[in-house]
Scaffold this motif. Sequence first.
Motif, short mmCIF file in Angstrom:
data_model
loop_
_atom_site.label_atom_id
_atom_site.label_comp_id
_atom_site.label_asym_id
_atom_site.label_seq_id
_atom_site.Cartn_x
_atom_site.Cartn_y
_atom_site.Cartn_z
N THR A 62 65.98 29.12 50.11
CA THR A 62 64.64 28.68 50.50
C THR A 62 63.55 29.39 49.69
N MET A 63 63.87 30.52 49.09
CA MET A 63 62.91 31.28 48.31
C MET A 63 62.80 30.78 46.87
N LEU A 64 63.71 29.92 46.44
CA LEU A 64 63.70 29.44 45.06
C LEU A 64 62.59 28.42 44.85
N ALA A 65 62.07 28.40 43.62
CA ALA A 65 61.03 27.42 43.29
C ALA A 65 61.56 26.00 43.43
N ARG A 66 62.81 25.80 43.04
CA ARG A 66 63.47 24.51 43.23
C ARG A 66 64.80 24.78 43.93
N PRO A 67 64.84 24.70 45.25
CA PRO A 67 66.06 25.03 45.99
C PRO A 67 67.24 24.17 45.56
N LEU A 68 68.43 24.78 45.62
CA LEU A 68 69.65 24.06 45.31
C LEU A 68 70.00 23.13 46.47
N LEU A 69 70.85 22.19 46.20
CA LEU A 69 71.35 21.29 47.24
C LEU A 69 72.63 21.89 47.79
N LEU A 70 72.58 22.35 49.03
CA LEU A 70 73.72 23.04 49.65
C LEU A 70 74.47 22.08 50.55
N VAL A 71 75.74 21.85 50.24
CA VAL A 71 76.59 20.94 51.01
C VAL A 71 77.67 21.77 51.69
N ASP A 72 77.60 21.86 53.03
CA ASP A 72 78.61 22.62 53.76
C ASP A 72 79.75 21.69 54.18
N GLY A 73 80.69 22.22 54.98
CA GLY A 73 81.85 21.44 55.37
C GLY A 73 81.53 20.14 56.08
N PRO A 74 80.72 20.15 57.16
CA PRO A 74 80.39 18.90 57.84
C PRO A 74 79.68 17.90 56.92
N ALA A 75 78.78 18.40 56.06
CA ALA A 75 78.09 17.48 55.14
C ALA A 75 79.07 16.89 54.13
N LEU A 76 80.04 17.67 53.68
CA LEU A 76 81.06 17.16 52.76
C LEU A 76 81.91 16.09 53.44
N ALA A 77 82.28 16.33 54.71
CA ALA A 77 83.06 15.34 55.44
C ALA A 77 82.28 14.05 55.62
N ALA A 78 80.98 14.17 55.91
CA ALA A 78 80.15 12.97 56.06
C ALA A 78 80.02 12.22 54.75
N TRP A 79 79.87 12.93 53.65
CA TRP A 79 79.80 12.30 52.33
C TRP A 79 81.11 11.59 52.03
N THR A 80 82.21 12.22 52.34
CA THR A 80 83.53 11.62 52.11
C THR A 80 83.72 10.36 52.94
N ALA A 81 83.15 10.34 54.15
CA ALA A 81 83.30 9.20 55.05
C ALA A 81 82.40 8.03 54.68
N GLY A 82 81.64 8.16 53.61
CA GLY A 82 80.79 7.05 53.17
C GLY A 82 79.31 7.33 53.22
N GLY A 83 78.93 8.55 53.54
CA GLY A 83 77.52 8.90 53.58
C GLY A 83 76.93 9.04 52.19
N PRO A 84 75.61 9.22 52.10
CA PRO A 84 74.96 9.32 50.79
C PRO A 84 75.32 10.62 50.08
#
Length: 215
Positions: A185-207
Motif C-alpha cells: 500500500t505504500m508503493l507509488a504503484r501497488p502490485l497486484l496481489l493474488v492470494d489463494g482464494p483469489a487464485l481459485a476464483a480466477w481458475t474457476a472463470g473469474g477475471p
Amino acid sequence: MSSTTRRRAARLHLGLTGWALTLFALYVAVRTWPVQAAITAALIGLTGTVAALHPARRTRRLRGRRRVRITVPPLRRATNRDLAAYRALDPTGFEHAIANLARRDPAVHRAVRQGGANDRGLDVLVRLRDGRRILIQCKRYAPPKNVTSGDVQKTNGTYRDIHRCDHAVIVTTTSYTPAAVQTNTMLARPLLLVDGPALAAWTAGGPPPWAGIAA
C-alpha cells in the motif's frame, strides 16, 4: 395381365369415376343454387385457413417457451481442490499452470513462462494486445508459509527497471503477511496481489488480476 394389376386398374377406374360424379354434382349445384354454393365454399376455405394458422400459433408459443427456459450456465464455484492441485505441482509446473491460466484471457496476446535460475523475479511474462507487459511472480506455498514484505519489495524493484514491464502481479497459493500488505500500500504503484482464494476464483472463470486496469 395378373390379378394384382387388374385390381389396381379397377380401383383406379372407380376413383376416376367417383371424381367425375363429384365434379358433375358440384356443377349442377352451382348452376341450381349459386348463392348457397358460394357460401359453402367460403366456409370451407375459412375452416381450412383457421386449421392451418392454429398449429403455427402453437408452434410460436412453444418456441417462446423454449427460449425462456434457456439460461446461461453460471461460473463454477471456486473450491479448495483448485489450490490443492496447484500445491501438488512443483515450482516449474506451477509457473506453467499460471501461464496457461493467463492465456485464457482474450486480452492476452502471449503468456510465456520465464522462470528459472537468476530470473530476477520474472516467472511469467504476459503481453497484452494493447502492448502492455505484465510480470507475474509465482509463489507456490503451503500453509503456514505466506508471501513476505521482502518478496513485495524485490518484485517492485525489478519489474520496471530490469524487465521493462508496466504492471507486476504476485500469485500465491496461500496469503500475504500483514507487513507485505502494508508495504504494498505504500508503493507509488501497488502490485497486484493474488492470494489463494483469489487464485481459485480466477481458475474457476473469474477475471484476471489485470482486468480493469487502465492502459
